[in-house]
Write a protein that holds these residues in place. Structure first.
Motif, PDB file in Angstrom:
ATOM      1  N   LEU A  83     -14.175 -24.046 -48.231  1.00 58.36           N
ATOM      2  CA  LEU A  83     -13.280 -25.202 -48.183  1.00 58.36           C
ATOM      3  C   LEU A  83     -12.038 -24.888 -47.355  1.00 58.36           C
ATOM      4  CD1 LEU A  83     -13.006 -28.093 -49.310  1.00 58.36           C
ATOM      5  CD2 LEU A  83     -11.682 -27.122 -51.204  1.00 58.36           C
ATOM      6  N   ALA A  84     -11.468 -23.677 -47.549  1.00 54.59           N
ATOM      7  CA  ALA A  84     -10.251 -23.317 -46.819  1.00 54.59           C
ATOM      8  C   ALA A  84     -10.532 -23.085 -45.339  1.00 54.59           C
ATOM      9  CB  ALA A  84      -9.626 -22.070 -47.447  1.00 54.59           C
ATOM     10  N   LEU A  85     -11.511 -22.254 -45.056  1.00 59.32           N
ATOM     11  CA  LEU A  85     -11.802 -21.958 -43.652  1.00 59.32           C
ATOM     12  C   LEU A  85     -12.479 -23.131 -42.960  1.00 59.32           C
ATOM     13  CD1 LEU A  85     -12.942 -18.205 -43.792  1.00 59.32           C
ATOM     14  CD2 LEU A  85     -10.666 -19.185 -43.442  1.00 59.32           C
ATOM     15  N   GLY A  86     -13.139 -23.990 -43.739  1.00 54.70           N
ATOM     16  CA  GLY A  86     -13.766 -25.175 -43.145  1.00 54.70           C
ATOM     17  C   GLY A  86     -12.736 -26.111 -42.550  1.00 54.70           C
ATOM     18  N   GLU A  87     -11.611 -26.281 -43.251  1.00 51.35           N
ATOM     19  CA  GLU A  87     -10.561 -27.142 -42.693  1.00 51.35           C
ATOM     20  C   GLU A  87     -10.013 -26.554 -41.399  1.00 51.35           C
ATOM     21  OE1 GLU A  87      -5.992 -28.521 -43.555  1.00 51.35           O
ATOM     22  OE2 GLU A  87      -7.334 -28.298 -45.259  1.00 51.35           O
ATOM     23  N   VAL A  88      -9.794 -25.243 -41.388  1.00 49.47           N
ATOM     24  CA  VAL A  88      -9.270 -24.604 -40.180  1.00 49.47           C
ATOM     25  C   VAL A  88     -10.239 -24.795 -39.019  1.00 49.47           C
ATOM     26  CG1 VAL A  88      -8.659 -22.401 -39.146  1.00 49.47           C
ATOM     27  CG2 VAL A  88      -7.906 -22.930 -41.468  1.00 49.47           C
ATOM     28  N   ALA A  89     -11.523 -24.515 -39.268  1.00 50.75           N
ATOM     29  CA  ALA A  89     -12.525 -24.653 -38.206  1.00 50.75           C
ATOM     30  C   ALA A  89     -12.617 -26.100 -37.727  1.00 50.75           C
ATOM     31  CB  ALA A  89     -13.880 -24.167 -38.700  1.00 50.75           C
ATOM     32  N   ALA A  90     -12.605 -27.036 -38.669  1.00 57.27           N
ATOM     33  CA  ALA A  90     -12.689 -28.451 -38.296  1.00 57.27           C
ATOM     34  C   ALA A  90     -11.466 -28.866 -37.488  1.00 57.27           C
ATOM     35  CB  ALA A  90     -12.815 -29.312 -39.550  1.00 57.27           C
ATOM     36  N   GLY A  91     -10.280 -28.391 -37.901  1.00 53.81           N
ATOM     37  CA  GLY A  91      -9.067 -28.731 -37.158  1.00 53.81           C
ATOM     38  C   GLY A  91      -9.101 -28.214 -35.735  1.00 53.81           C
ATOM     39  N   ILE A  92      -9.607 -26.987 -35.550  1.00 57.38           N
ATOM     40  CA  ILE A  92      -9.698 -26.416 -34.200  1.00 57.38           C
ATOM     41  C   ILE A  92     -10.699 -27.196 -33.358  1.00 57.38           C
ATOM     42  CG2 ILE A  92     -10.416 -24.366 -32.916  1.00 57.38           C
ATOM     43  CD1 ILE A  92      -9.287 -22.683 -35.221  1.00 57.38           C
ATOM     44  N   VAL A  93     -11.871 -27.505 -33.951  1.00 55.44           N
ATOM     45  CA  VAL A  93     -12.899 -28.250 -33.212  1.00 55.44           C
ATOM     46  C   VAL A  93     -12.384 -29.639 -32.839  1.00 55.44           C
ATOM     47  CG1 VAL A  93     -15.163 -29.357 -33.418  1.00 55.44           C
ATOM     48  CG2 VAL A  93     -14.850 -26.993 -34.168  1.00 55.44           C
ATOM     49  N   PHE A  94     -11.753 -30.325 -33.798  1.00 60.74           N
ATOM     50  CA  PHE A  94     -11.253 -31.671 -33.524  1.00 60.74           C
ATOM     51  C   PHE A  94     -10.199 -31.646 -32.419  1.00 60.74           C
ATOM     52  CE2 PHE A  94      -8.070 -34.991 -34.219  1.00 60.74           C
ATOM     53  CZ  PHE A  94      -8.855 -36.130 -34.183  1.00 60.74           C
ATOM     54  N   THR A  95      -9.236 -30.723 -32.539  1.00 58.52           N
ATOM     55  CA  THR A  95      -8.132 -30.684 -31.576  1.00 58.52           C
ATOM     56  C   THR A  95      -8.630 -30.361 -30.175  1.00 58.52           C
ATOM     57  OG1 THR A  95      -6.636 -29.968 -33.335  1.00 58.52           O
ATOM     58  CG2 THR A  95      -5.903 -29.633 -31.067  1.00 58.52           C
ATOM     59  N   PHE A  96      -9.436 -29.329 -30.050  1.00 57.17           N
ATOM     60  CA  PHE A  96      -9.905 -28.946 -28.719  1.00 57.17           C
ATOM     61  C   PHE A  96     -10.976 -29.905 -28.202  1.00 57.17           C
ATOM     62  CE2 PHE A  96      -7.664 -25.110 -29.737  1.00 57.17           C
ATOM     63  CZ  PHE A  96      -7.222 -24.655 -28.506  1.00 57.17           C
ATOM     64  N   GLY A  97     -11.740 -30.536 -29.118  1.00 57.64           N
ATOM     65  CA  GLY A  97     -12.677 -31.564 -28.665  1.00 57.64           C
ATOM     66  C   GLY A  97     -11.951 -32.760 -28.086  1.00 57.64           C
ATOM     67  N   LEU A  98     -10.882 -33.186 -28.782  1.00 53.18           N
ATOM     68  CA  LEU A  98     -10.086 -34.298 -28.273  1.00 53.18           C
ATOM     69  C   LEU A  98      -9.380 -33.906 -26.975  1.00 53.18           C
ATOM     70  CD1 LEU A  98      -9.786 -37.085 -29.564  1.00 53.18           C
ATOM     71  CD2 LEU A  98      -7.553 -36.382 -30.421  1.00 53.18           C
ATOM     72  N   LEU A  99      -8.956 -32.649 -26.895  1.00 51.31           N
ATOM     73  CA  LEU A  99      -8.343 -32.154 -25.664  1.00 51.31           C
ATOM     74  C   LEU A  99      -9.334 -32.230 -24.505  1.00 51.31           C
ATOM     75  CD1 LEU A  99      -6.038 -30.704 -24.130  1.00 51.31           C
ATOM     76  CD2 LEU A  99      -6.876 -28.549 -25.063  1.00 51.31           C
ATOM     77  N   GLY A 100     -10.591 -31.880 -24.784  1.00 48.23           N
ATOM     78  CA  GLY A 100     -11.614 -31.992 -23.744  1.00 48.23           C
ATOM     79  C   GLY A 100     -11.852 -33.424 -23.314  1.00 48.23           C
ATOM     80  N   TRP A 101     -11.913 -34.356 -24.274  1.00 46.20           N
ATOM     81  CA  TRP A 101     -12.103 -35.770 -23.932  1.00 46.20           C
ATOM     82  C   TRP A 101     -10.922 -36.315 -23.134  1.00 46.20           C
ATOM     83  CZ3 TRP A 101     -16.562 -37.785 -23.818  1.00 46.20           C
ATOM     84  CH2 TRP A 101     -17.544 -37.526 -24.776  1.00 46.20           C
ATOM     85  N   SER A 102      -9.723 -35.785 -23.381  1.00 47.13           N
ATOM     86  CA  SER A 102      -8.538 -36.299 -22.692  1.00 47.13           C
ATOM     87  C   SER A 102      -8.497 -35.917 -21.215  1.00 47.13           C
ATOM     88  CB  SER A 102      -7.270 -35.773 -23.369  1.00 47.13           C
ATOM     89  OG  SER A 102      -7.061 -34.398 -23.059  1.00 47.13           O
ATOM     90  N   GLY A 103      -9.243 -34.890 -20.843  1.00 51.51           N
ATOM     91  CA  GLY A 103      -9.239 -34.433 -19.459  1.00 51.51           C
ATOM     92  C   GLY A 103      -8.137 -33.446 -19.136  1.00 51.51           C
ATOM     93  N   GLN A 104      -7.240 -33.165 -20.094  1.00 49.33           N
ATOM     94  CA  GLN A 104      -6.191 -32.183 -19.859  1.00 49.33           C
ATOM     95  C   GLN A 104      -6.767 -30.775 -19.902  1.00 49.33           C
ATOM     96  OE1 GLN A 104      -2.549 -32.537 -22.072  1.00 49.33           O
ATOM     97  NE2 GLN A 104      -2.684 -34.759 -22.212  1.00 49.33           N
ATOM     98  N   PRO A 105      -6.221 -29.861 -19.122  1.00 49.24           N
ATOM     99  CA  PRO A 105      -6.746 -28.492 -19.129  1.00 49.24           C
ATOM    100  C   PRO A 105      -6.208 -27.675 -20.305  1.00 49.24           C
ATOM    101  CG  PRO A 105      -4.962 -28.664 -17.551  1.00 49.24           C
ATOM    102  CD  PRO A 105      -5.173 -30.051 -18.107  1.00 49.24           C
ATOM    103  N   VAL A 106      -6.846 -26.551 -20.551  1.00 52.10           N
ATOM    104  CA  VAL A 106      -6.348 -25.570 -21.505  1.00 52.10           C
ATOM    105  C   VAL A 106      -5.464 -24.590 -20.734  1.00 52.10           C
ATOM    106  CG1 VAL A 106      -6.955 -23.716 -23.106  1.00 52.10           C
ATOM    107  CG2 VAL A 106      -8.384 -25.765 -22.971  1.00 52.10           C
TER     108      VAL A 106
END
Length: 723
Positions: free
Chosen positions: A218-241
Motif C-alpha cells: 500500500l505504501a510503496l504502491g502509492e509512490v510507484a503510482a505517483g511516479i508513473v502518473f507524473t512522468f506519464g503525464l509529463l510524456g503526454w505533455s511533450g515537455q522533456p525530462v
C-alpha cells in the motif's frame, strides 16, 4: 492507466544548455559569437600513445588519421568539423595547396624529425593537437549546433570501442558536451539501481513496524503510482525530462510515503484501541476522520512550495516545480480515495499486526525520552547555533567534471587531458573596437590585444590562449623562414593584411574566420581551461574585465564572453539564485496560508519551524564540510521544506484536538517511522557514484532527521509545548 502510455513518449534533454532559458543573454551572446566566427563547442578525442616514442610512431599516426576519417563519416558531422594532425595544414608547400601534417604519413626517423620541427615552429598545435610531452594526440570534433549531442557522443563511444582491440594506445572522449551527456546518463542509471535498493530498505522498516505485506504494498504502491502518473503525464505533455526533473522520483517517494505511513499508523492505533471487532468500513471512516484535514493541509503547503518555482525564468526549474506539484496532488488524491478503499477491502488484520513489531519497542523508548530538560535545550541550541553558523562559509561552486566520482572513467580521461593538453573547456572573448574601419590591420590595436592575451596566459586557471596576436606572430615567424628567436608580429598595416591572407592559404577561410572577421573589425581570443568550475571562472571573468579596462578600453576596445564556460556560468548562478529565491517565497507563502488556516500567528510560526531548522542545519553542515551549493544541492531544500511542514502540521492538528501528550502518542510513532524509513532509504544514495546524488542523499536524510527532532522533541509547558 491513462497516463501510463505517456511514459513511452518521454524524451530526455539532459545537456547543460537545456537548463538555460532560450532567451538568456549569455546564450544569445554565445550564439552570436559562434555565428560570427563559425566556432562550435568541442568534443575532444584524446588518443594516448602506448609506444615508447610517443606520437612519433607510424602505427599510432595511422590510427590518428583513421579515427579522423571515421569521425568525418558520422551522420551530421562535416569535414571541417574535425580538426587533428590528419586535417590541419602545415606551412610546407609542395604545390599551390598546403598539406596536412599526416600527408604523407610519416614513417622514417627523418619524417618524424621533420614533423616535430614543423609542430614546434608552428607552436600553436602544441598542447592542442599534440600533447605537451609528445605522448598524446587530440582529435577535436566541433559539435554542429543542430545535432543530437547524446547521439553524437554515443557514436564516438562506439567508434572508440570498435578500434580498441587493435589500437596502439588508449582513447578518451572528453569535453563539456561529453560531460553533460554522461552526467545525465549516469544520473538515470544510478537511480535505476539505487532507488530499488532504497525501496527495499524502506520496505524492511515498514515490515519491522507493521509486519504485513499489504502495508508495504500500500505504501510503496502509492509512490510507484505517483511516479508513473507524473512522468506519464509529463510524456503526454511533450515537455522533456531535464536534469532537474530527473530527481522527481526521489521527491515523490519522499513526500508520497509520509501520508501512507500516517494512515497505517492510524489503522494500528484504532485497532489497538477498539480491538479486532472494528468493521472495515468503520475503520476507514475513522482513519479519514483523523487524517483527512492534516493530509489536505500538508499537501496544500507542499504544492504551494513547489508552485513557487513557476516564478523562475528558467524552463527547467519551472518544469521541476510544476510536475512536483502535480505528483503531490496525485498522491493526495490517492491517499484520500484509494487508500481508504483499500482499508475497507483489506481490513486491519491484513494491514497491521496485532502485536508489537521488532522496531516498535525502540521507537517507543525514543518517544518516552522525547521531553528534553531545560539544561539540555541550552546545550542543544548552542550546538545547533554552531552548526548553522557554518552556513556563512558556504559558497556556490559547481562544474560538469566535478559531477563525476574521482575514480570514474570520464574523470580519469579529463585528468589525463588536462595533464597533456592546454585544456578542453573554452571561454570565448570577442574583442571589438569602436573606432577604425579595420582595427585588426592596425599594429597598435594588435599590440594591445597581444598584451591582453599575454596577461591572460599568466592566470592560474588558464591553460592556454589562442588569439589574433598569437596566430599572427606564428604566421609571421613561418613566413620569414623560421628565424631563430624572432616571433615579432608585423609592424605595418600592409604586412598585417598579407599575413591574414597567408593564414587563409594555410588554414582556409573558415580557419581564419575563427580568429578574425572578414571585415577585420572583430577578433576572437579563445581561453583554454582545464577544470572549469563556477568559482574559478567567476574570478577569471573578473580578471578579464580588469584587463579589458587596462589594455583595450584606452583604444576603444570591449570584450564580450561566450563559449560553453560562459553559458554554464550563467546557468549555474541563475538556477541556484532562482531556487533559493523561490524557496524563500514559498516559506513566506506557506506561513501566511497556515496563519489563515489555523487562525493563529504562533501556530503558523511553529508549523514552519521544523523545515526552517532543517534547511538551516543542512546549510550549516554544507558550510563546515565544504559541500558547495550547486544545481543539485540547492534542490534538497525543496524536500526539506515539504517533509518538515508535513511533520509539524500532523503534530499541531493532533495537539489542538487532544493535547500534547495525545499528539506524541498518536502522531509521534508515525513521524519516527517516516523519519527512519525515508532517511535510511534515501540515505542509501550516499553510496552513489555520482557526487551530486551522494550529496543529495546525505542532505535529505539530515533534513528529515532534524525536522523530526524539532517536531517531536518538545518540552511540556503550562500552555502546551515548544512544538
Amino acid at each position: 492507466m491513462l497516463a501510463l502510455p505517456g511514459l513511452f513518449r518521454l524524451h530526455l534533454r539532459l545537456d547543460g544548455r537545456s537548463l538555460v532559458h532560450p532567451d538568456s543573454p549569455a546564450l544569445a551572446l554565445d550564439r552570436e559569437i559562434q555565428a560570427t566566427f563559425g566556432t562550435r563547442d568541442p568534443i575532444v578525442l584524446l588518443l594516448d600513445a602506448a609506444a615508447p616514442d610517443g606520437i612519433f610512431d607510424a602505427e599510432f599516426l595511422r590510427w590518428v588519421r583513421q579515427v579522423s576519417l571515421d569521425i568525418r563519416q558520422l551522420e551530421g558531422v562535416e569535414g571541417r568539423d574535425v580538426v587533428s594532425l590528419a586535417t590541419q595544414s602545415r606551412d610546407r608547400v609542395d604545390s599551390i595547396d598546403t598539406r596536412p601534417y599526416l600527408v604523407p604519413l610519416p614513417e622514417t626517423p627523418a619524417d618524424f624529425e621533420s614533423l616535430r620541427a614543423d609542430l614546434e615552429a608552428a607552436a600553436i598545435p602544441l598542447g592542442i593537437l599534440v600533447g605537451q610531452q609528445w605522448d598524446t594526440a587530440a582529435v577535436w570534433v566541433r559539435v554542429p549546433p543542430q545535432i543530437d549531442r547524446a547521439a553524437l557522443v554515443s557514436s564516438l563511444e562506439r567508434l572508440v570501442a570498435a578500434s580498441a582491440e587493435d589500437a596502439p594506445g588508449r582513447a578518451w572522449a572528453v569535453g563539456a558536451p561529453v560531460a553533460e551527456v554522461l552526467l545525465g546518463r549516469h544520473l538515470l542509471l544510478d537511480l535505476l539501481w539505487l532507488l530499488p535498493l532504497s525501496f527495499a530498505l524502506i520496505a524492511a522498516v515498514l515490515w519491522g513496524v507493521f509486519r504485513r505485506p499489504w502495508a508495504i504494498l500500500l505504501a510503496l504502491g502509492e509512490v510507484a503510482a505517483g511516479i508513473v502518473f507524473t512522468f506519464g503525464l509529463l510524456g503526454w505533455s511533450g515537455q522533456p525530462v531535464y536534469l532537474t526533473t530527473a530527481i522527481l522520483p526521489i521527491v515523490l517517494a519522499t513526500l508520497g510515503l509520509t501520508d501512507e505511513i500516517h494512515v497505517l499508523s492510524a489503522c494500528q492505533r484504532r485497532v489497538r484501541r477498539s480491538g479486532p471487532g472494528l468493521s472495515h468500513s468503520s475503520l476507514a471512516a475513522r482513519v479519514l476522520d483523523d487524517l483527512a484535514r492534516p493530509m489536505v493541509l500538508t499537501s496544500a503547503t507542499t504544492v504551494i512550495g513547489f508552485l513557487s518555482f513557476l516564478a523562475s525564468d528558467l524552463p527547467s526549474v519551472r518544469s521541476f516545480g510544476l510536475w512536483a506539484a502535480v505528483g503531490i496532488a496525485f498522491c493526495l488524491a490517492w491517499s484520500l480515495w484509494l487508500t481508504p478503499a483499500a482499508v475497507r477491502v483489506l481490513g486491519a488484520e491484513r494491514l497491521v499486526a496485532p502485536g508489537e513489531g521488532w522496531l516498535e519497542s525502540p521507537l517507543r523508548r525514543v518517544l518516552e525520552r522525547a521531553s528534553v530538560g531545560r539544561g539540555a535545550w541550552v546545550v542543544l541550541f548552542g550546538g545547533l547555533f554552531l552548526i548553522v553558523a557554518g552556513a556563512g562559509r558556504i559558497a556556490v561552486q559547481d562544474g560538469w567534471v566535478s559531477g563525476f566520482a574521482a575514480g570514474s572513467e570520464f574523470r580519469r580521461g579529463m585528468e589525463r587531458a588536462n595533464e597533456s593538453l592546454l585544456g578542453t573547456h573554452r571561454l570565448l572573448a570577442r574583442v571589438t573596437f569602436a573606432e577604425g574601419k579595420k582595427p585588426f590591420h592596425d599594429p597598435a590595436v594588435l599590440h594591445a590585444v597581444g598584451s591582453f592575451e599575454d596577461r591572460l596566459r599568466r592566470e592560474p586557471s588558464v591553460g592556454g590562449v589562442l588569439g589574433p596576436f598569437g596566430y599572427l606572430s606564428s604566421i609571421t615567424y613561418l613566413a620569414k623562414g623560421r628565424p631563430s628567436a624572432d616571433r615579432a608580429p608585423p609592424d605595418s598595416a600592409e604586412y598585417i593584411r598579407r599575413m591574414w591572407r597567408r593564414m587563409e592559404l594555410g588554414l582556409g577561410i573558415e580557419g581564419r574566420r575563427e580568429v578574425v572577421t572578414d571585415e577585420r573589425d572583430g577578433g576572437l581570443v579563445t581561453l583554454l581551461l582545464g577544470e572549469a568550475n563556477y568559482r574559478d571562472t567567476r574570478d577569471l571573468i573578473e580578471r578579464i574585465r580588469t584587463l579589458e579596462e587596462d589594455h583595450l578600453a584606452p583604444l576603444g576596445g570591449r570584450v564580450d564572453l561566450g563559449g560553453d564556460v560562459a553559458v554554464s556560468q550563467a546557468m549555474i548562478g541563475s538556477i541556484v539564485r532562482g531556487q533559493l529565491a523561490s524557496l524563500t517565497v514559498a516559506l513566506v507563502g506557506i506561513f501566511f496560508f497556515l496563519w489563515l488556516v489555523f487562525g493563529r500567528f504562533a501556530l503558523a510560526l511553529r508549523a514552519i519551524l521544523p523545515s526552517s531548522a532543517a534547511g538551516a542545519v543542512a546549510l550549516g553542515v554544507m558550510g563546515w564540510s565544504g559541500i558547495p551549493l550547486g544545481v543539485a544541492t540547492s534542490m534538497f531544500l525543496a524536500i526539506a521544506l515539504g517533509v518538515g511542514v508535513d511533520f509539524a502540521i500532523h503534530w499541531i492538528e493532533w495537539q489542538r484536538r487532544e493535547g500534547h501528550s495525545a499528539a506524541r502518542a498518536a502522531v509521534g510513532p508515525a513521524i519516527l517511522v517516516d523519519t527512519l524509513a525515508i532517511a535510511l532509504g534515501f540515505g542509501l544514495l550516499i553510496a552513489s557514484r555520482v557526487p551530486a546524488n551522494a550529496r543529495l542523499g546525505l542532505l535529505v536524510a539530515l533534513a528529515i532527521v532534524v525536522s523530526c527532532g524539532v517536531t517531536v522533541f518538545g518540552r511540556e509547558k503550562k500552555r502546551g509545548a515548544i512544538l
